[in-house]
Write a protein that holds these residues in place. Structure first.
Motif, PDB file in Angstrom:
ATOM      1  N   ARG A 269      45.040 -44.545 -98.573  1.00 34.90           N
ATOM      2  CA  ARG A 269      44.798 -43.631 -97.449  1.00 34.90           C
ATOM      3  C   ARG A 269      43.983 -44.322 -96.352  1.00 34.90           C
ATOM      4  O   ARG A 269      44.291 -44.227 -95.170  1.00 34.90           O
ATOM      5  N   CYS A 397      41.494 -33.144 -94.610  1.00 32.88           N
ATOM      6  CA  CYS A 397      41.548 -33.226 -96.074  1.00 32.88           C
ATOM      7  C   CYS A 397      40.113 -33.329 -96.600  1.00 32.88           C
ATOM      8  O   CYS A 397      39.338 -34.163 -96.125  1.00 32.88           O
ATOM      9  N   CYS A 400      39.812 -37.227 -98.441  1.00 33.43           N
ATOM     10  CA  CYS A 400      39.872 -38.464 -97.638  1.00 33.43           C
ATOM     11  C   CYS A 400      39.407 -38.233 -96.215  1.00 33.43           C
ATOM     12  O   CYS A 400      39.181 -39.204 -95.484  1.00 33.43           O
ATOM     13  N   CYS A 430      45.452 -33.384 -98.145  1.00 36.11           N
ATOM     14  CA  CYS A 430      46.616 -33.993 -97.502  1.00 36.11           C
ATOM     15  C   CYS A 430      47.683 -34.365 -98.510  1.00 36.11           C
ATOM     16  O   CYS A 430      48.765 -34.760 -98.127  1.00 36.11           O
ATOM     17  N   SER A 431      47.362 -34.286 -99.800  1.00 32.61           N
ATOM     18  CA  SER A 431      48.267 -34.877-100.785  1.00 32.61           C
ATOM     19  C   SER A 431      47.857 -34.456-102.196  1.00 32.61           C
ATOM     20  O   SER A 431      46.734 -33.987-102.411  1.00 32.61           O
ATOM     21  N   CYS A 434      44.789 -36.661-103.284  1.00 29.13           N
ATOM     22  CA  CYS A 434      43.459 -36.217-102.850  1.00 29.13           C
ATOM     23  C   CYS A 434      43.033 -34.939-103.590  1.00 29.13           C
ATOM     24  O   CYS A 434      41.855 -34.751-103.886  1.00 29.13           O
TER      25      CYS A 434
HETATM   26 ZN    ZN Z   1      43.514 -36.725 -98.291  1.00 27.45          ZN
END
Ligand code: ZN
Ligand code: FE
Length: 500
Positions: A269, A397, A400, A430-431, A434
């Protein structure tokens, strides 16, 4: 009779083994309180293989030689006004990112290794961390000196220490190191020494230093080489800590695997900014981000993990996700900075037609389909005098701290967004990577200082974005930020080159 001259190995043994002492009246465990709290089991510190084999006196001699050469080149660079030799003034913006984003991380590495070294019962590990700590402090100094020359001629450099604690995108890099430093000592070494220095560092240094060479920036090339000769030692420490932990006790294997999964994801990231630098910010390009990832991670990292398989270590959990991301992240990141060009501490621009063609060629699977049409549209808006700036602040996020700018990799038109709940509050990610990191240690990440949330809570001045940028970030509006086109940087450049 003259004393026998010791060879290097014997000298180093005296430094790392024989300087330790037995605790006769104090409890050894109390002297090293962090050594056990992560669940890591060390049965025999004497099995630690010293990675550096450098005594203090030879370390100082060796480093002093390097400094002498380095500063001679800085002086020559400055006396010859060598900033006039860079390929294009757009290039300088990559160096602004380096100074504001990466140099403070070197300082955090210096603090982190100094703290971590103190926590180990084994002297070999303590001395290795101490030396790396000194190296990192040297990196901060040489980078600041290299870039101070640019500060005399270009905007965007002068407030770098102030910006580190405040600016939204710098918070990404800062939080990465804060996370590592607030882990235990072994997690810090796996995060920074192994995941970052051993496996990912080439993806920072090679693009920036080759990028500097391709674009005529000899000062940056020289500090890069000087730092990279330290890097070789750091990589040995990173690999040694992994092997040592895995050989000490089988209970360490799942803990180390969990850290590898976490820190590869966080590292990848963090590297999205390097991806955008390679693909969009270097006027003379070295290679695409995708090619860099393939050479330095997929090939080199693949071989490494094959090697570690005998300890029961597998590839990082999100390696497959990251493989897909190499087609997208540079485009998504630069697009975000371009549309938030007023809130960036450097200049942004639309790629030239030649650069758009290069991107089409390097990203045949994705660029023409998803990204080129956006740039064509941005060009049309700009030509009509309607340059688009995004005026709202994005969701960040929690792990991150990057805005939710990435998409689902199997559907690149859909923004990726994950949620988690903890003690009645909702957190955004974001994912999956994370979200996993958060759920492993929610108490840690609920404390994240998220710039956008802080702005909306009124903790960063305001009320409007222009006041926050000017007063809280100390951006000089129109000089440090916004478009390269029409900037004072560009005007000065044209004047120097006689094309005004
Ligand atoms: Zn993230
Ligand atoms: Fe460093």
């Amino acid at each position: 009779m003259a004393a026998k001259k010791l060879n290097m190995k014997e000298k180093y043994r005296l430094l790392t083994r024989d300087l330790d002492w037995e605790f006769s009246y104090a409890d050894r465990k109390k002297a090293f309180p962090f050594e056990e709290f992560e669940g890591i089991k060390i049965t025999d510190w004497s099995k630690w293989e010293d990675p550096f084999r450098l005594t203090m006196d030879s370390y100082w001699k060796y480093q002093a030689e390097k400094e002498k050469k380095l500063y001679a080149i800085f002086d020559a660079f400055s006396q010859n006004n060598a900033h006039l030799n860079v390929s294009d003034p757009r290039y300088i913006n990559a160096i602004k990112i380096f100074l504001t984003g990466i140099t403070p991380l070197e300082y955090q590495a210096y603090q982190g290794f100094a703290h971590t070294g103190r926590q180990f019962g084994g002297v070999g590990a303590r001395v290795a961390c101490q030396m790396q700590s000194l190296d990192e402090l040297r990196h901060v100094q040489t980078q600041v000196h290299a870039m101070s020359h640019y500060n005399k001629f270009f905007d965007g450099f002068k407030e770098w220490t102030h910006m580190q604690d405040r600016v939204w995108y710098l918070s990404v890099a800062k939080s990465f190191f804060n996370d590592a430093r607030s882990g235990g000592p072994f997690e810090f070494l796996v995060a920074i020494g192994f995941s970052f220095e051993y496996v990912l560092t080439n993806l920072v240094f090679v693009p920036f230093m080759s990028g500097a060479a391709y674009n005529g920036d000899m000062a940056t090339v020289t500090f890069g080489f000087s730092a990279q000769s330290d890097e070789a030692r750091h990589m040995t420490l990173g690999l040694e800590v992994i092997k040592f932990l895995l050989e000490q006790h089988e209970d360490n294997v799942p803990i180390v695997q969990k850290w590898i999964d976490k820190w590869f994801w966080r590292g990848s990231r963090l590297l999205s900014v390097v991806a955008m630098m390679m693909d969009y910010m270097l006027p003379n390009k070295v290679m695409s981000w995708k090619e860099g990832w393939e050479v330095y991670f997929e090939e080199a990292g693949g071989a490494l993990f094959k090697d570690l398989a005998r300890y029961g270590i597998r590839m990082p959990k999100y390696a497959e996700q990251i493989r897909k991301e190499k087609e997208h992240i540079s485009h998504q990141t630069w697009w975000t900075f371009y549309t938030y060009g007023q809130a960036a501490g450097f200049h942004t621009w639309i790629p030239t037609d030649e650069e758009l063609d290069w991107l089409s060629e390097k990203y045949p699977n994705t660029f023409d389909k998803y990204y080129r049409p956006r740039w064509e549209y941005a060009k049309k808006l700009e030509a009509e005098g309607k340059r688009f700036y995004n005026g709202t602040l994005p969701q960040l996020c929690t792990t991150c701290q990057i805005p939710l700018l990435f998409t689902e990799m199997d559907d690149p038109t859909l923004t990726a967004h994950r949620c988690s709940h903890y003690k009645g509050d909702q957190y955004h990610f974001c994912s999956d990577g994370c979200k996993d990191v958060f759920e492993e240690e929610p108490e840690k990440y609920v404390q994240s200082w998220l710039p956008v949330h802080q702005i909306y809570q009124g903790n960063c001045g305001g009320p409007g974005l222009p006041e926050i940028l000017q007063d809280y970030y100390r951006f000089e509006m129109g000089a440090d930020n916004m478009d390269m086109k029409g900037s004072p940087d560009e005007a000065r450049w044209k004047q120097w080159k006689g094309v005004a």
